[in-house]
Design an enzyme around this catalytic site. Structure first.
Site, PDB file in Angstrom:
ATOM      1  N   SER A   1      12.750  -0.068   2.927  1.00 25.97           N
ATOM      2  CA  SER A   1      13.790   0.579   2.786  1.00 25.97           C
ATOM      3  C   SER A   1      13.599   1.998   3.332  1.00 25.97           C
ATOM      4  CB  SER A   1      14.340   0.359   1.367  1.00 25.97           C
ATOM      5  OG  SER A   1      15.425   1.219   1.092  1.00 25.97           O
TER       6      SER A   1
ATOM      7  N   TYR B   1      14.301   0.734  -7.755  1.00 27.01           N
ATOM      8  CA  TYR B   1      14.104  -0.251  -6.266  1.00 27.01           C
ATOM      9  C   TYR B   1      13.230   0.497  -5.216  1.00 27.01           C
ATOM     10  CZ  TYR B   1      16.293  -1.472  -1.894  1.00 27.01           C
ATOM     11  OH  TYR B   1      16.259  -2.042  -0.483  1.00 27.01           O
TER      12      TYR B   1
END
Length: 324
Positions: free
Chosen positions: A128, A155
């Site tokens: 990501s 995350y």
């Protein structure tokens, strides 16, 4: 050759599986159909895949290490596109242990299964852009060789941990890996927790939208078809053995949040009532992908700009939800 796509009922996994099927591959999809967002959307995505003869869906959790190992071993799988994960920055503040299981235990389960597979060729997995942290938006894109040592959300921390785990496994066990740092993927069949999707739901319902960071944010919005080009291109070009490669995959044209909203309003033919809110914990101010490495490897070049992409999304949304 059979390819496993984890997260095949998810947004990106669904699109990647279709592309692989289109070119004649046999695909096994893996998904646990969790309820992080409306499972009926995942079921609808899956339904478009299971009707294709060369596709099989396995309803299982990637964190089930024995099951993952058996699936790869019993089907002679040599290539895996690992896209399953617990997504969402804000949800990681509410349910952190979901990220421990899906992103850490799940990634380790896939790594272990791949390293024991005979003749294994290439693992491509989802990282990501969030691993870059809250980096100021300058005149150049974020590059893969920059430090990614200051995540601002759990995350992001789990995604960076996955990169480090993969680096260790590539070094220890020799199988090639590619980690793809995705930049704000959008388009038809997208995730309802993403801003453009949730804004659309509220605008179409005549409800106000909450604009966080008081609109002073920018994102490198990347259309789903362009993302799939990059994923499949990377899959077809593995690095040398004992190597992990990290690649950005984005649009390289960051757009301000207020500009995105304006473009979405035009696509929907409606005006949003906007409620300005401060930045939420875990959010970053901007993202901007330097994709020169992926371009050099595969010729990757994004084709769909935001105006066209949001119009395609709006058309899909009206059709899927039966709204004019």
């Amino acid at each position: 050759m059979t390819i496993i796509v984890t997260g095949a009922a998810g947004f990106i996994g669904h699109a990647v599986a279709h592309r692989l099927l289109d070119r004649g591959e046999t695909v096994i999809g893996v998904d646990n159909f969790n309820d992080y967002y409306d499972p009926s959307l995942k079921e609808a995505r899956a339904a478009t895949l299971v009707e294709r003869p060369a596709f099989t869906m396995e309803r299982m959790d990637i964190a089930d290490a024995p099951a993952m190992a058996a699936l790869i071993r019993d089907n002679g799988v040599r290539r895996v596109v690992h896209l399953a994960a617990q997504a969402g920055v804000r949800y990681s503040l509410e349910n952190p242990f979901a990220y421990e299981k899906s992103n850490l235990a799940g990634h380790l389960s896939v790594l272990e299964a791949c390293r024991h597979a005979e003749g294994f060729e290439h693992l491509v997995y989802a990282s990501s852009s969030s691993v870059y942290g809250d980096k100021p938006l300058g005149g150049e894109g974020f590059t893969e060789d920059e430090p990614a040592a200051s995540p601002v959300s759990l995350y992001a921390a789990t995604k960076r941990a996955c990169e480090l785990m993969s680096a260790a496994y590539a070094n220890l066990y020799g199988f090639p890996q590619t980690g793809l740092r995705f930049f704000t993927v959008y388009g038809p069949w997208g995730r309802p927790d993403m801003a453009y999707f949730s804004f659309t739901q509220k605008i179409m319902a005549g409800q106000p939208i909450e604009v966080y960071g008081e609109g002073k944010m920018a994102r490198d919005f990347t259309y789903i078809d362009d993302i799939v080009d990059g994923v499949v291109g990377a899959l077809d070009n593995p690095p040398e053995r004992s190597t992990q490669r990290i690649l950005n995959i984005g649009d390289s044209h960051p757009v301000g949040l207020m500009d995105m909203i304006s473009t979405l309003e035009k696509a929907l033919g409606r005006t949003a009532e906007k409620v300005m809110r401060p930045m939420q914990p875990g959010d970053v101010t901007a993202t901007y992908a330097d994709v020169s490495q992926l371009h050099g490897l595969t010729g990757y070049r994004p084709k769909v700009m935001l105006e066209e992409g949001l119009h395609r999304f709006a058309d899909w949304y009206r059709s899927y939800y039966g709204q004019g």
